[in-house]
Enzyme design. Sequence first.
Site, PDB file in Angstrom:
ATOM      1  N   HIS A  22       1.594   4.922   4.244  1.00  0.00           N
ATOM      2  CA  HIS A  22       0.690   5.487   3.235  1.00  0.00           C
ATOM      3  C   HIS A  22       1.070   6.923   2.912  1.00  0.00           C
ATOM      4  O   HIS A  22       1.194   7.307   1.743  1.00  0.00           O
ATOM      5  CB  HIS A  22      -0.759   5.442   3.735  1.00  0.00           C
ATOM      6  CG  HIS A  22      -1.313   4.055   3.836  1.00  0.00           C
ATOM      7  ND1 HIS A  22      -2.577   3.789   4.334  1.00  0.00           N
ATOM      8  CD2 HIS A  22      -0.783   2.844   3.516  1.00  0.00           C
ATOM      9  CE1 HIS A  22      -2.794   2.491   4.301  1.00  0.00           C
ATOM     10  NE2 HIS A  22      -1.729   1.893   3.821  1.00  0.00           N
ATOM     11  N   SER A  80       0.807  -1.224   0.000  1.00  0.00           N
ATOM     12  CA  SER A  80       0.000   0.000   0.000  1.00  0.00           C
ATOM     13  C   SER A  80       0.835   1.266   0.000  1.00  0.00           C
ATOM     14  O   SER A  80       0.410   2.288  -0.548  1.00  0.00           O
ATOM     15  CB  SER A  80      -0.977   0.004   1.178  1.00  0.00           C
ATOM     16  OG  SER A  80      -0.305  -0.218   2.392  1.00  0.00           O
TER      17      SER A  80
END
Length: 212
Positions: free
Chosen positions: A184, A131
């Site tokens: 992230h 991610s």
Amino acid sequence: MGIEPVLNLFVPSRGYWLTPVIIYLNSAIFVLTVLYTGSVMTFDPRALVMLGANYEPFTVAGQWWRLLTSVFLHGGLLHLVFNMIVLANIGIFLEPMLGRWSYAIVYLLTGLLASLTSLFFNVGAVSVGASGAIFGLYGFFLALLTTKLFKPEFRAAFLRNTLGFIAVNVAIGFMVGPIDNAAHLGGLVSGFALGYLWLPLIKRRAMRGRFS
């Protein structure tokens, strides 16, 4: 929308084959993790550390390769499936635009920088997943959407969608655990910066008619 367009996201084609290869690689590593742990839905963090997770005590002790190997590990089935679907949806736009080598560099570099960010903010945590690199691709795409590279109607529509995706997922990361929001955000910011850095190269590629 039928199932065929969705399946095509995972099938290599002209100008779009590295993204499916990355998906296959992540899936193969997931299968190996299942065989190693005997689990499918979630994995013991200790097993993930053994397989190459980003774990601060080991990483800073000299095992810096964990910054990269952790990008190809996942914490369970749903983690893998969600990440690979999102990767396919952004890869279908960016890979033809960048070309496979630039795309690979952006993916790996933002993944590494995401892992470094996680290392700094999540001391002692076990971090895995693609991610960070995927947020890097979204940050890259977001940077391009703030330029005049695209037609106004395309830019407006995808700018809303991209900002919405980022906002929702960052919010979920703050509200639900355990999600590595540091990775992230590290991937997002580094990808955004790389988008502006790569813009002249993308413009030259577009002028040569090499988007495919």
